[in-house]
Each structure stands twice: as C-alpha cells, then as structure tokens.
Design an enzyme around this catalytic site. Structure first.
Site, PDB file in Angstrom:
ATOM      1  CG  PHE A  25      -2.188   0.704   1.087  1.00 21.38           C
ATOM      2  CD1 PHE A  25      -3.371   0.009   0.906  1.00 21.38           C
ATOM      3  CD2 PHE A  25      -2.240   2.094   1.120  1.00 21.38           C
ATOM      4  CE1 PHE A  25      -4.586   0.675   0.767  1.00 21.38           C
ATOM      5  CE2 PHE A  25      -3.446   2.765   0.982  1.00 21.38           C
ATOM      6  CZ  PHE A  25      -4.623   2.063   0.806  1.00 21.38           C
ATOM      7  CB  ALA A  59       0.255  -0.227   7.843  1.00 27.94           C
ATOM      8  CB  VAL A  84      -0.868   4.767   7.760  1.00 29.16           C
ATOM      9  CG1 VAL A  84      -2.397   4.730   7.817  1.00 29.16           C
ATOM     10  CG2 VAL A  84      -0.304   3.367   7.987  1.00 29.16           C
ATOM     11  CB  ILE A  85      -1.413   8.874   3.558  1.00 31.03           C
ATOM     12  CG1 ILE A  85       0.065   8.516   3.322  1.00 31.03           C
ATOM     13  CG2 ILE A  85      -1.682  10.332   3.202  1.00 31.03           C
ATOM     14  CD1 ILE A  85       0.491   8.517   1.875  1.00 31.03           C
ATOM     15  CB  THR A  89      -7.442   5.511   4.836  1.00 30.72           C
ATOM     16  OG1 THR A  89      -8.277   4.622   5.557  1.00 30.72           O
ATOM     17  CG2 THR A  89      -6.341   6.008   5.729  1.00 30.72           C
ATOM     18  CG  HIS A  91     -10.036   2.209   7.625  1.00 29.73           C
ATOM     19  ND1 HIS A  91     -10.801   2.203   6.494  1.00 29.73           N
ATOM     20  CD2 HIS A  91      -9.010   1.378   7.368  1.00 29.73           C
ATOM     21  CE1 HIS A  91     -10.249   1.423   5.589  1.00 29.73           C
ATOM     22  NE2 HIS A  91      -9.159   0.907   6.091  1.00 29.73           N
ATOM     23  NE  ARG A 130       6.966  13.244   8.820  1.00 31.18           N
ATOM     24  CZ  ARG A 130       6.566  14.471   8.461  1.00 31.18           C
ATOM     25  NH1 ARG A 130       6.429  14.791   7.173  1.00 31.18           N
ATOM     26  NH2 ARG A 130       6.302  15.389   9.367  1.00 31.18           N
TER      27      ARG A 130
HETATM   28  N1  INI Z   1      -2.597   0.408   4.455  1.00 27.48           N
HETATM   29  C1  INI Z   1      -1.463   1.145   4.473  1.00 27.48           C
HETATM   30  O1  INI Z   1      -0.364   0.579   4.616  1.00 27.48           O
HETATM   31  N2  INI Z   1      -1.501   2.489   4.351  1.00 27.48           N
HETATM   32  C2  INI Z   1      -2.687   3.160   4.204  1.00 27.48           C
HETATM   33  O2  INI Z   1      -2.659   4.421   4.086  1.00 27.48           O
HETATM   34  C3  INI Z   1      -3.889   2.412   4.156  1.00 27.48           C
HETATM   35  N3  INI Z   1      -5.138   3.068   3.933  1.00 27.48           N
HETATM   36  O3  INI Z   1      -5.149   4.208   3.490  1.00 27.48           O
HETATM   37  O4  INI Z   1      -6.205   2.487   4.151  1.00 27.48           O
HETATM   38  C4  INI Z   1      -3.812   1.009   4.310  1.00 27.48           C
HETATM   39  N4  INI Z   1      -4.921   0.264   4.281  1.00 27.48           N
HETATM   40  C5  INI Z   1      -4.901  -1.159   4.064  1.00 27.48           C
HETATM   41  C6  INI Z   1      -4.727  -1.934   5.344  1.00 27.48           C
HETATM   42  O5  INI Z   1      -3.392  -1.826   5.817  1.00 27.48           O
HETATM   43  C7  INI Z   1      -5.041  -3.407   5.111  1.00 27.48           C
HETATM   44  O6  INI Z   1      -4.174  -3.916   4.132  1.00 27.48           O
HETATM   45  C8  INI Z   1      -6.493  -3.631   4.657  1.00 27.48           C
HETATM   46  O7  INI Z   1      -7.382  -3.004   5.571  1.00 27.48           O
HETATM   47  C9  INI Z   1      -6.823  -5.135   4.582  1.00 27.48           C
HETATM   48  O8  INI Z   1      -6.692  -5.750   5.863  1.00 27.48           O
END
Ligand code: INI
Length: 156
Positions: A25, A59, A84-85, A89, A91, A130
């Site tokens: 991601f 993440a 994670v931004i 998202t 969530h 970063r």
């Molecule tokens: N995962 C990330 O690593 N970064 C993000 O910004 C992100 N957003 O935006 O939702 C994100 N979502 C996916 C999450 O980590 C899981 O892979 C997904 O929910 C399936 O379990």
C-alpha cells in the site's frame, strides 16, 4: 567514587540477520523507505545475504507477519516499513494504531527489536518528505535503530 557503568548500542552491525517488512500500500513511498533501510544496512557492513525482504498488503498486516518472523528464530531484528496517510483513508487511526500497537507487542513478546518505520502522515506530501527528501528517510532511521538495539540487547 567508582565509575558509572554505561551501556549503549553501537551502530556497527555485528553478525546479525535482518527482516524487512514492506507494505505494498502506498508502494511508491514505501519503496523509498526500503531503499533507505537497505542503504543504511549496507553501509553498516550488513551482507545482502543477511537481509530478507517480506512484502505484505498493508500496514495492518504487519504485526502478524512480524510475529511469525520473530517466532521463526531466524532473525535478530525486524524493520517494518509502510505509509499510512490520513487523507487517503477514513480508517487512518484504526490502521495506524493497530499497526504500531501490534509491532510494539511483537517486540515485547519476542524480545527482538522491531523498528517502526511506518509513516503516519496527514498528506502524501508529508510522506514524501519523510521518505528520502527534505525530512530525511525514516526507513534508514528505522534500520539504524534496529542495528543499535541488537547491539544494546546483547550487552544487557
Ligand atoms: N494500508 C497502508 O499501509 N496504508 C494506508 O494508508 C492504508 N489506507 O489508506 O487504508 C492502508 N490500508 C490497508 C490496510 O493496511 C489493510 O491492508 C487492509 O485493511 C486489509 O486488511
């Protein structure tokens, strides 16, 4: 007066095996974090054959994979790299919180250092800053932290 005993980790990587966990991601940012981590490991004297790179979807999946890697007994340190931004998202808090809480838990449960190189930012711009531009490279910093922690833990 007797001397104070001071213990600290060095940044020279002695014999140690490293696992890097990289989220797919926001991969264009995470790739720069991976480059930063690999650069630090290499310049600290870590052989390529002592590094294993594991890709995960996001993440949120990192703690489980870190737990499995730690339990394998094959690694002295784990470096978790992701982004994670918030803007991307609804969530954000959930994903970022579970990831960092889970990584800390794995480290405490296993006794193996887990470097948290997971960016949590308000915007893509902040994440880019970063990941090797004006605010350094948090992937490299996480790698350096793990090198230091492996050395410190061996002295305690
Ligand atoms: N995962 C990330 O690593 N970064 C993000 O910004 C992100 N957003 O935006 O939702 C994100 N979502 C996916 C999450 O980590 C899981 O892979 C997904 O929910 C399936 O379990």
């Amino acid at each position: 007066m007797s001397e104070i005993v001071t213990l600290e980790g060095n940044l020279t990587a002695a014999q140690a095996k490293y696992a890097i966990i990289a989220a797919r991601f926001n991969g264009f940012i995470v790739n720069s974090l991976v480059s930063g981590a690999l650069d630090v490991l290499k310049r600290s004297g870590v052989a390529e054959s002592d590094v294993t790179l594991v890709h995960v979807p996001g993440a949120y999946e990192m703690p489980l994979v870190a737990q499995k890697l730690a339990a394998s007994g094959r690694f002295d340190g784990i470096i978790a790299l992701g982004a994670v931004i918030r803007g991307a998202t609804p969530h954000f808090d959930f994903v970022a919180g579970e990831c960092s809480k889970g990584l800390a838990q794995v480290s405490l449960d296993s006794g193996i250092p887990v470097g948290n190189g997971v960016l949590t930012t308000e915007s893509i711009e902040q994440a880019i800053e970063r990941a090797g531009t004006k605010a350094g490279n948090k992937g490299g910093e996480a790698a350096q932290t793990v090198i230091e922690m492996i050395d410190l833990l061996r002295k305690l």
